[in-house]
Design a protein around this motif. Sequence first.
Motif, short mmCIF file in Angstrom:
data_model
loop_
_atom_site.label_atom_id
_atom_site.label_comp_id
_atom_site.label_asym_id
_atom_site.label_seq_id
_atom_site.Cartn_x
_atom_site.Cartn_y
_atom_site.Cartn_z
N ILE A 245 -3.00 17.77 -22.72
CA ILE A 245 -3.37 16.87 -21.64
C ILE A 245 -3.78 15.54 -22.24
O ILE A 245 -4.70 15.47 -23.07
CB ILE A 245 -4.52 17.46 -20.79
N ASP A 246 -3.08 14.47 -21.85
CA ASP A 246 -3.35 13.15 -22.37
C ASP A 246 -4.47 12.48 -21.56
O ASP A 246 -5.03 13.08 -20.64
CB ASP A 246 -2.08 12.29 -22.34
N HIS A 247 -4.74 11.23 -21.92
CA HIS A 247 -5.87 10.52 -21.33
C HIS A 247 -5.41 9.38 -20.42
O HIS A 247 -6.11 8.37 -20.30
CB HIS A 247 -6.76 9.95 -22.44
N GLY A 248 -4.27 9.52 -19.77
CA GLY A 248 -3.76 8.43 -18.94
C GLY A 248 -4.10 8.52 -17.48
O GLY A 248 -3.56 7.75 -16.67
N GLN A 249 -4.99 9.43 -17.09
CA GLN A 249 -5.26 9.63 -15.66
C GLN A 249 -5.95 8.43 -15.03
O GLN A 249 -5.90 8.27 -13.80
CB GLN A 249 -6.13 10.87 -15.44
N MET A 250 -6.61 7.58 -15.82
CA MET A 250 -7.30 6.44 -15.24
C MET A 250 -6.32 5.42 -14.66
O MET A 250 -6.71 4.63 -13.79
CB MET A 250 -8.18 5.75 -16.28
N LEU A 251 -5.08 5.42 -15.09
CA LEU A 251 -4.11 4.45 -14.58
C LEU A 251 -3.81 4.67 -13.10
O LEU A 251 -3.95 3.72 -12.31
CB LEU A 251 -2.84 4.50 -15.42
N LEU B 88 0.81 -1.21 0.00
CA LEU B 88 0.00 0.00 0.00
C LEU B 88 0.85 1.27 0.00
O LEU B 88 0.59 2.18 -0.81
CB LEU B 88 -0.96 -0.01 1.19
N PRO B 89 1.89 1.41 0.86
CA PRO B 89 2.72 2.62 0.76
C PRO B 89 3.39 2.78 -0.60
O PRO B 89 3.46 3.89 -1.13
CB PRO B 89 3.75 2.43 1.89
N ALA B 90 3.88 1.66 -1.17
CA ALA B 90 4.51 1.75 -2.49
C ALA B 90 3.51 2.19 -3.54
O ALA B 90 3.84 2.98 -4.45
CB ALA B 90 5.11 0.40 -2.87
N THR B 91 2.27 1.71 -3.45
CA THR B 91 1.23 2.11 -4.40
C THR B 91 0.91 3.59 -4.27
O THR B 91 0.81 4.31 -5.28
CB THR B 91 -0.04 1.28 -4.17
N LEU B 92 0.77 4.07 -3.05
CA LEU B 92 0.45 5.49 -2.84
C LEU B 92 1.56 6.40 -3.34
O LEU B 92 1.29 7.44 -3.96
CB LEU B 92 0.17 5.74 -1.36
N VAL B 93 2.81 6.02 -3.11
CA VAL B 93 3.93 6.84 -3.59
C VAL B 93 3.97 6.85 -5.11
O VAL B 93 4.18 7.90 -5.74
CB VAL B 93 5.26 6.33 -3.01
N THR B 94 3.76 5.69 -5.73
CA THR B 94 3.75 5.62 -7.20
C THR B 94 2.64 6.47 -7.78
O THR B 94 2.85 7.20 -8.77
CB THR B 94 3.59 4.16 -7.65
N VAL B 95 1.45 6.41 -7.20
CA VAL B 95 0.33 7.21 -7.69
C VAL B 95 0.63 8.70 -7.55
O VAL B 95 0.38 9.49 -8.48
CB VAL B 95 -0.95 6.84 -6.92
N ALA B 96 1.19 9.11 -6.42
CA ALA B 96 1.51 10.53 -6.21
C ALA B 96 2.54 11.00 -7.22
O ALA B 96 2.42 12.11 -7.77
CB ALA B 96 2.00 10.73 -4.78
N LEU B 97 3.57 10.19 -7.48
CA LEU B 97 4.60 10.59 -8.44
C LEU B 97 4.04 10.64 -9.86
O LEU B 97 4.45 11.50 -10.66
CB LEU B 97 5.77 9.62 -8.37
N MET B 98 3.12 9.74 -10.20
CA MET B 98 2.52 9.78 -11.53
C MET B 98 1.70 11.04 -11.72
O MET B 98 1.78 11.70 -12.78
CB MET B 98 1.66 8.53 -11.75
N PHE B 99 0.91 11.43 -10.72
CA PHE B 99 0.14 12.67 -10.82
C PHE B 99 1.07 13.88 -10.88
O PHE B 99 0.82 14.84 -11.62
CB PHE B 99 -0.82 12.79 -9.65
N LEU B 100 2.15 13.85 -10.10
CA LEU B 100 3.10 14.96 -10.13
C LEU B 100 3.80 15.04 -11.48
O LEU B 100 3.97 16.15 -12.03
CB LEU B 100 4.12 14.76 -9.01
N GLY C 297 -4.54 2.91 -23.44
CA GLY C 297 -3.99 1.84 -22.61
C GLY C 297 -4.48 1.90 -21.18
O GLY C 297 -4.82 0.86 -20.58
N SER C 298 -4.53 3.10 -20.59
CA SER C 298 -4.97 3.21 -19.20
C SER C 298 -6.43 2.81 -19.04
O SER C 298 -6.82 2.23 -18.02
CB SER C 298 -4.76 4.65 -18.71
N ASN C 299 -7.26 3.09 -20.04
CA ASN C 299 -8.67 2.69 -19.97
C ASN C 299 -8.82 1.19 -20.07
O ASN C 299 -9.66 0.58 -19.39
CB ASN C 299 -9.48 3.38 -21.07
N PHE C 300 -8.01 0.55 -20.92
CA PHE C 300 -8.03 -0.90 -21.01
C PHE C 300 -7.68 -1.52 -19.65
O PHE C 300 -8.29 -2.51 -19.22
CB PHE C 300 -7.03 -1.38 -22.06
N ILE C 301 -6.68 -0.95 -18.98
CA ILE C 301 -6.26 -1.49 -17.68
C ILE C 301 -7.35 -1.29 -16.63
O ILE C 301 -7.68 -2.21 -15.86
CB ILE C 301 -4.95 -0.81 -17.23
#
Length: 371
Positions: free
Chosen positions: A117-123, A94-106, A268-272
Amino acid sequence: MRLIPTWSRLCGWADQEYRLPARSLAFVRITLALYLLRPLGYPVWLSQLPDSFYKPPPGITMFFTGFPPEWVVLAMGLISTVCVLLMLFGLWTLPATLVTVALMFLNWGITFSLGKIDHGQMLPICMLALGLAGWGKAWSFDAWRRKTRALPAGEPSGWPITWLALVLSLGYFSAAIPKATSGWLLPDTHATFGYLIRFAVDQERTRPIALWLMEHPGWWWKLPDYGTVLVEAGLLFLLPRRRWFLLGLVAMLTFHWGVWVMMGIFFGSNFIAIGALYNYDRLVGHLENRLGRFQGKPWRNRWLAAPLIAASLLIAVRLNNTQGWEWAGFTLKPSWFAWMNLTVAVLVTLGAFAWFYAAYIRRHQAERLIQ
Protein backbone atom coordinates in the motif's frame (compact mmCIF):
# COMPACT_ATOMS: atom_id res chain seq x y z
CA MET A 1 -28.46 26.28 25.94
CA ARG A 2 -24.80 27.27 25.90
CA LEU A 3 -24.11 24.55 23.36
CA ILE A 4 -25.90 26.50 20.61
CA PRO A 5 -23.57 29.54 20.65
CA THR A 6 -20.57 27.23 20.91
CA TRP A 7 -21.75 25.23 17.91
CA SER A 8 -22.39 28.44 15.97
CA ARG A 9 -18.86 29.68 16.67
CA LEU A 10 -17.45 26.32 15.63
CA CYS A 11 -19.40 26.38 12.37
CA GLY A 12 -18.28 29.95 11.70
CA TRP A 13 -14.66 29.00 12.34
CA ALA A 14 -14.88 25.96 10.04
CA ASP A 15 -16.35 28.03 7.23
CA GLN A 16 -14.10 31.10 7.51
CA GLU A 17 -10.71 30.12 8.94
CA TYR A 18 -9.41 28.13 5.94
CA ARG A 19 -11.53 29.59 3.13
CA LEU A 20 -9.55 30.35 -0.03
CA PRO A 21 -10.36 32.77 -2.88
CA ALA A 22 -11.76 31.38 -6.12
CA ARG A 23 -8.68 32.35 -8.13
CA SER A 24 -6.37 30.54 -5.72
CA LEU A 25 -8.45 27.38 -5.99
CA ALA A 26 -8.49 27.70 -9.79
CA PHE A 27 -4.70 28.02 -9.84
CA VAL A 28 -4.40 24.78 -7.85
CA ARG A 29 -6.94 23.08 -10.13
CA ILE A 30 -5.01 23.86 -13.31
CA THR A 31 -1.67 22.96 -11.75
CA LEU A 32 -3.00 19.67 -10.40
CA ALA A 33 -4.67 18.79 -13.71
CA LEU A 34 -1.37 19.34 -15.52
CA TYR A 35 0.32 17.09 -12.97
CA LEU A 36 -2.28 14.38 -13.58
CA LEU A 37 -1.86 14.54 -17.35
CA ARG A 38 1.29 12.50 -17.03
CA PRO A 39 0.78 8.73 -17.49
CA LEU A 40 -1.61 7.74 -14.71
CA GLY A 41 -0.27 4.18 -14.57
CA TYR A 42 -3.51 2.22 -14.64
CA PRO A 43 -2.37 -1.39 -14.03
CA VAL A 44 -3.12 -3.18 -17.29
CA TRP A 45 -0.64 -5.90 -16.26
CA LEU A 46 -2.83 -6.92 -13.30
CA SER A 47 -5.30 -8.59 -15.66
CA GLN A 48 -2.58 -11.14 -16.48
CA LEU A 49 -2.20 -12.28 -12.85
CA PRO A 50 -4.15 -15.23 -11.37
CA ASP A 51 -7.13 -14.36 -9.19
CA SER A 52 -5.57 -16.25 -6.28
CA PHE A 53 -3.28 -13.21 -5.81
CA TYR A 54 -6.28 -10.92 -5.31
CA LYS A 55 -6.46 -9.81 -1.64
CA PRO A 56 -8.00 -6.32 -1.70
CA PRO A 57 -7.93 -3.85 1.20
CA PRO A 58 -11.18 -2.61 2.80
CA GLY A 59 -13.35 -0.83 0.25
CA ILE A 60 -15.54 -1.45 -2.76
CA THR A 61 -12.93 -3.73 -4.32
CA MET A 62 -13.64 -6.27 -1.55
CA PHE A 63 -16.78 -7.22 -3.48
CA PHE A 64 -14.79 -8.19 -6.58
CA THR A 65 -13.85 -11.84 -7.04
CA GLY A 66 -10.63 -11.21 -8.93
CA PHE A 67 -8.68 -8.83 -11.13
CA PRO A 68 -10.69 -6.93 -13.75
CA PRO A 69 -10.21 -7.72 -17.45
CA GLU A 70 -7.88 -5.59 -19.52
CA TRP A 71 -10.62 -3.63 -21.27
CA VAL A 72 -12.01 -2.45 -17.92
CA VAL A 73 -8.64 -1.05 -16.85
CA LEU A 74 -8.16 0.62 -20.23
CA ALA A 75 -11.63 2.17 -19.99
CA MET A 76 -10.78 3.52 -16.54
CA GLY A 77 -7.67 5.15 -17.95
CA LEU A 78 -9.54 6.67 -20.88
CA ILE A 79 -12.33 8.05 -18.71
CA SER A 80 -9.74 9.49 -16.31
CA THR A 81 -8.00 11.27 -19.18
CA VAL A 82 -11.26 12.88 -20.32
CA CYS A 83 -12.20 13.90 -16.76
CA VAL A 84 -8.78 15.42 -16.07
CA LEU A 85 -9.11 17.46 -19.27
CA LEU A 86 -12.54 18.65 -18.17
CA MET A 87 -11.00 19.64 -14.83
CA LEU A 88 -8.23 21.50 -16.63
CA PHE A 89 -10.65 23.66 -18.59
CA GLY A 90 -13.22 23.83 -15.83
CA LEU A 91 -16.07 22.25 -17.77
CA TRP A 92 -18.51 20.33 -15.54
CA THR A 93 -15.77 20.67 -12.96
CA LEU A 94 -17.39 19.05 -9.94
CA PRO A 95 -18.73 15.91 -11.74
CA ALA A 96 -15.38 15.46 -13.50
CA THR A 97 -13.57 15.78 -10.15
CA LEU A 98 -15.84 13.24 -8.44
CA VAL A 99 -15.42 10.71 -11.26
CA THR A 100 -11.64 11.14 -11.25
CA VAL A 101 -11.48 10.67 -7.47
CA ALA A 102 -13.67 7.54 -7.64
CA LEU A 103 -11.52 6.02 -10.40
CA MET A 104 -8.32 6.78 -8.48
CA PHE A 105 -9.64 5.03 -5.36
CA LEU A 106 -10.84 2.11 -7.49
CA ASN A 107 -7.49 1.87 -9.23
CA TRP A 108 -5.59 1.85 -5.95
CA GLY A 109 -7.96 -0.66 -4.42
CA ILE A 110 -7.13 -3.05 -7.26
CA THR A 111 -3.40 -2.30 -7.19
CA PHE A 112 -3.12 -2.60 -3.40
CA SER A 113 -4.70 -6.06 -3.55
CA LEU A 114 -1.18 -7.44 -4.03
CA GLY A 115 -0.25 -6.36 -0.50
CA LYS A 116 1.85 -3.21 -0.88
CA ILE A 117 0.00 0.00 0.00
CA ASP A 118 1.54 3.28 -1.15
CA HIS A 119 1.12 6.73 0.34
CA GLY A 120 -0.76 8.49 -2.48
CA GLN A 121 -4.21 8.56 -0.89
CA MET A 122 -3.91 12.25 0.00
CA LEU A 123 -4.12 13.19 -3.69
CA PRO A 124 -7.77 12.14 -4.28
CA ILE A 125 -8.72 13.40 -0.81
CA CYS A 126 -7.26 16.79 -1.71
CA MET A 127 -9.08 16.78 -5.07
CA LEU A 128 -12.36 15.90 -3.37
CA ALA A 129 -12.03 18.72 -0.84
CA LEU A 130 -11.06 21.33 -3.43
CA GLY A 131 -13.81 20.21 -5.79
CA LEU A 132 -16.44 20.56 -3.09
CA ALA A 133 -14.95 23.92 -2.08
CA GLY A 134 -15.58 25.26 -5.59
CA TRP A 135 -12.32 25.22 -7.52
CA GLY A 136 -14.31 25.63 -10.74
CA LYS A 137 -15.68 29.08 -9.84
CA ALA A 138 -12.85 30.95 -11.61
CA TRP A 139 -10.70 30.43 -14.70
CA SER A 140 -13.18 27.89 -16.04
CA PHE A 141 -15.84 27.37 -18.66
CA ASP A 142 -18.32 26.86 -15.84
CA ALA A 143 -17.61 30.38 -14.55
CA TRP A 144 -17.83 31.82 -18.05
CA ARG A 145 -21.20 30.12 -18.67
CA ARG A 146 -22.58 31.46 -15.38
CA LYS A 147 -21.39 34.95 -16.32
CA THR A 148 -22.94 34.86 -19.79
CA ARG A 149 -26.24 33.65 -18.32
CA ALA A 150 -26.16 36.33 -15.60
CA LEU A 151 -26.14 33.69 -12.87
CA PRO A 152 -24.55 34.38 -9.47
CA ALA A 153 -21.07 32.92 -9.21
CA GLY A 154 -21.17 32.34 -5.47
CA GLU A 155 -18.28 32.23 -3.05
CA PRO A 156 -16.11 29.15 -2.46
CA SER A 157 -16.94 27.17 0.65
CA GLY A 158 -14.51 26.98 3.54
CA TRP A 159 -15.81 23.77 5.09
CA PRO A 160 -14.08 21.36 2.66
CA ILE A 161 -10.73 23.14 3.07
CA THR A 162 -11.03 22.87 6.85
CA TRP A 163 -11.88 19.21 6.46
CA LEU A 164 -8.78 18.72 4.29
CA ALA A 165 -6.60 20.37 6.94
CA LEU A 166 -8.15 18.14 9.62
CA VAL A 167 -7.64 14.95 7.61
CA LEU A 168 -4.05 15.93 6.83
CA SER A 169 -3.23 16.67 10.47
CA LEU A 170 -4.92 13.47 11.68
CA GLY A 171 -2.96 11.46 9.13
CA TYR A 172 0.32 12.86 10.38
CA PHE A 173 -0.75 12.39 13.99
CA SER A 174 -1.51 8.72 13.30
CA ALA A 175 2.01 8.38 11.90
CA ALA A 176 3.54 9.97 15.02
CA ILE A 177 1.85 7.62 17.50
CA PRO A 178 3.69 4.41 16.39
CA LYS A 179 6.99 6.29 16.38
CA ALA A 180 6.46 7.68 19.87
CA THR A 181 5.50 4.26 21.27
CA SER A 182 8.24 2.24 19.54
CA GLY A 183 11.37 3.92 20.84
CA TRP A 184 11.87 7.02 18.71
CA LEU A 185 11.85 9.21 21.84
CA LEU A 186 14.26 7.04 23.85
CA PRO A 187 17.66 8.74 24.25
CA ASP A 188 19.65 5.56 23.51
CA THR A 189 18.06 4.82 20.11
CA HIS A 190 18.72 6.33 16.69
CA ALA A 191 15.72 5.42 14.52
CA THR A 192 16.54 7.74 11.60
CA PHE A 193 20.11 6.50 11.50
CA GLY A 194 18.82 2.91 11.49
CA TYR A 195 16.47 3.61 8.58
CA LEU A 196 19.30 5.09 6.56
CA ILE A 197 21.49 2.03 7.17
CA ARG A 198 18.66 -0.31 6.19
CA PHE A 199 17.96 1.62 3.00
CA ALA A 200 21.65 1.68 2.13
CA VAL A 201 22.13 -2.07 2.68
CA ASP A 202 18.82 -3.60 1.57
CA GLN A 203 17.46 -1.28 -1.10
CA GLU A 204 20.45 0.84 -2.16
CA ARG A 205 18.21 3.92 -2.20
CA THR A 206 20.29 6.11 0.08
CA ARG A 207 21.56 9.31 -1.54
CA PRO A 208 25.21 10.49 -1.44
CA ILE A 209 24.50 13.14 1.18
CA ALA A 210 23.06 10.48 3.48
CA LEU A 211 26.11 8.25 2.96
CA TRP A 212 28.33 11.16 3.96
CA LEU A 213 26.24 11.84 7.06
CA MET A 214 26.36 8.19 8.10
CA GLU A 215 30.14 8.40 8.16
CA HIS A 216 29.86 11.02 10.92
CA PRO A 217 27.74 9.52 13.72
CA GLY A 218 27.10 11.50 16.86
CA TRP A 219 24.58 12.78 19.34
CA TRP A 220 22.98 15.02 16.72
CA TRP A 221 21.47 11.95 15.01
CA LYS A 222 18.86 11.99 17.77
CA LEU A 223 17.54 15.37 16.63
CA PRO A 224 15.76 13.99 13.51
CA ASP A 225 13.97 11.45 15.72
CA TYR A 226 12.64 14.11 18.07
CA GLY A 227 11.90 16.50 15.21
CA THR A 228 9.91 13.94 13.22
CA VAL A 229 7.64 13.01 16.11
CA LEU A 230 7.23 16.66 17.15
CA VAL A 231 6.28 17.91 13.68
CA GLU A 232 3.92 15.03 12.88
CA ALA A 233 2.14 15.14 16.23
CA GLY A 234 2.15 18.91 16.67
CA LEU A 235 0.35 19.71 13.43
CA LEU A 236 -3.00 18.70 14.92
CA PHE A 237 -2.62 21.17 17.80
CA LEU A 238 -1.91 24.04 15.39
CA LEU A 239 -5.21 23.51 13.56
CA PRO A 240 -7.28 26.22 15.39
CA ARG A 241 -5.32 29.05 13.71
CA ARG A 242 -4.58 28.97 10.01
CA ARG A 243 -1.39 31.01 10.37
CA TRP A 244 0.01 28.60 12.94
CA PHE A 245 -1.04 25.65 10.84
CA LEU A 246 0.68 27.02 7.73
CA LEU A 247 3.89 27.50 9.73
CA GLY A 248 3.62 23.86 10.79
CA LEU A 249 3.18 22.88 7.14
CA VAL A 250 6.43 24.68 6.31
CA ALA A 251 8.16 22.46 8.87
CA MET A 252 6.42 19.44 7.35
CA LEU A 253 7.60 20.38 3.84
CA THR A 254 11.13 20.68 5.22
CA PHE A 255 10.77 17.20 6.73
CA HIS A 256 9.56 15.70 3.43
CA TRP A 257 12.34 17.46 1.55
CA GLY A 258 14.90 15.92 3.93
CA VAL A 259 13.42 12.44 3.43
CA TRP A 260 13.55 12.94 -0.33
CA VAL A 261 17.15 14.16 -0.32
CA MET A 262 18.49 11.46 2.02
CA MET A 263 16.32 8.42 1.25
CA GLY A 264 14.95 9.12 -2.21
CA ILE A 265 11.31 8.82 -1.05
CA PHE A 266 9.13 11.43 -2.72
CA PHE A 267 5.77 12.11 -1.08
CA GLY A 268 4.28 13.86 -4.10
CA SER A 269 0.66 13.63 -2.97
CA ASN A 270 1.55 15.14 0.42
CA PHE A 271 3.35 18.03 -1.25
CA ILE A 272 0.22 18.71 -3.33
CA ALA A 273 -2.15 18.49 -0.36
CA ILE A 274 0.02 20.82 1.70
CA GLY A 275 0.48 23.27 -1.16
CA ALA A 276 -3.28 23.39 -1.80
CA LEU A 277 -3.87 24.96 1.63
CA TYR A 278 -1.90 28.11 0.81
CA ASN A 279 -3.42 31.26 -0.69
CA TYR A 280 -2.10 32.08 -4.17
CA ASP A 281 -4.49 34.96 -4.85
CA ARG A 282 -1.77 37.63 -4.86
CA LEU A 283 0.40 35.57 -7.22
CA VAL A 284 -2.56 34.84 -9.48
CA GLY A 285 -3.54 38.52 -9.55
CA HIS A 286 -0.02 39.42 -10.66
CA LEU A 287 -0.18 36.78 -13.42
CA GLU A 288 -3.58 38.03 -14.55
CA ASN A 289 -2.29 41.57 -14.89
CA ARG A 290 0.70 40.43 -16.91
CA LEU A 291 -1.39 38.16 -19.15
CA GLY A 292 -4.03 40.85 -19.55
CA ARG A 293 -1.45 43.28 -20.94
CA PHE A 294 -0.08 40.55 -23.19
CA GLN A 295 -3.46 39.57 -24.59
CA GLY A 296 -4.69 43.10 -25.26
CA LYS A 297 -8.11 44.64 -24.88
CA PRO A 298 -10.09 42.31 -27.24
CA TRP A 299 -9.36 39.36 -24.96
CA ARG A 300 -11.52 40.23 -22.00
CA ASN A 301 -11.51 36.73 -20.52
CA ARG A 302 -7.99 36.70 -19.13
CA TRP A 303 -8.32 33.21 -17.74
CA LEU A 304 -8.15 31.92 -21.33
CA ALA A 305 -4.35 32.24 -21.21
CA ALA A 306 -4.14 29.43 -18.66
CA PRO A 307 -5.85 26.79 -20.86
CA LEU A 308 -3.82 28.01 -23.84
CA ILE A 309 -0.60 27.27 -21.99
CA ALA A 310 -2.07 24.07 -20.59
CA ALA A 311 -3.09 22.84 -24.06
CA SER A 312 0.45 23.16 -25.39
CA LEU A 313 1.86 21.38 -22.35
CA LEU A 314 -0.82 18.73 -22.66
CA ILE A 315 0.09 17.88 -26.25
CA ALA A 316 3.80 17.88 -25.38
CA VAL A 317 3.23 15.51 -22.44
CA ARG A 318 1.06 13.14 -24.45
CA LEU A 319 3.44 13.09 -27.40
CA ASN A 320 6.31 12.35 -25.05
CA ASN A 321 4.52 9.30 -23.61
CA THR A 322 3.32 7.42 -26.67
CA GLN A 323 5.49 4.39 -25.98
CA GLY A 324 4.48 1.55 -23.73
CA TRP A 325 6.03 1.12 -20.32
CA GLU A 326 7.55 -2.14 -19.12
CA TRP A 327 7.36 -3.14 -15.48
CA ALA A 328 8.34 -6.56 -14.15
CA GLY A 329 7.89 -8.07 -17.62
CA PHE A 330 4.34 -6.77 -18.06
CA THR A 331 3.21 -4.00 -20.38
CA LEU A 332 1.98 -1.21 -18.16
CA LYS A 333 0.65 0.96 -20.93
CA PRO A 334 0.38 -0.28 -24.55
CA SER A 335 1.47 2.22 -27.16
CA TRP A 336 -1.88 2.08 -28.96
CA PHE A 337 -3.63 3.07 -25.75
CA ALA A 338 -1.25 6.00 -25.36
CA TRP A 339 -2.06 7.13 -28.90
CA MET A 340 -5.76 6.79 -28.12
CA ASN A 341 -5.28 8.98 -25.05
CA LEU A 342 -3.43 11.51 -27.18
CA THR A 343 -6.22 11.53 -29.78
CA VAL A 344 -8.89 12.08 -27.14
CA ALA A 345 -6.82 14.81 -25.50
CA VAL A 346 -6.32 16.69 -28.77
CA LEU A 347 -9.99 16.35 -29.79
CA VAL A 348 -11.21 17.61 -26.42
CA THR A 349 -8.73 20.49 -26.52
CA LEU A 350 -9.73 21.54 -30.04
CA GLY A 351 -13.42 21.14 -29.23
CA ALA A 352 -13.12 23.31 -26.13
CA PHE A 353 -11.38 26.11 -27.97
CA ALA A 354 -13.77 25.86 -30.93
CA TRP A 355 -16.67 26.22 -28.52
CA PHE A 356 -15.10 29.24 -26.83
CA TYR A 357 -14.16 30.87 -30.15
CA ALA A 358 -17.69 30.47 -31.52
CA ALA A 359 -19.20 31.93 -28.34
CA TYR A 360 -16.71 34.80 -28.42
CA ILE A 361 -17.54 35.64 -32.04
CA ARG A 362 -21.27 35.63 -31.28
CA ARG A 363 -20.78 37.91 -28.31
CA HIS A 364 -18.51 40.24 -30.28
CA GLN A 365 -21.05 40.51 -33.10
CA ALA A 366 -23.83 41.21 -30.61
CA GLU A 367 -21.80 44.03 -29.05
CA ARG A 368 -21.20 45.55 -32.49
CA LEU A 369 -24.91 45.46 -33.27
CA ILE A 370 -25.73 47.18 -30.00
CA GLN A 371 -23.18 49.92 -30.74
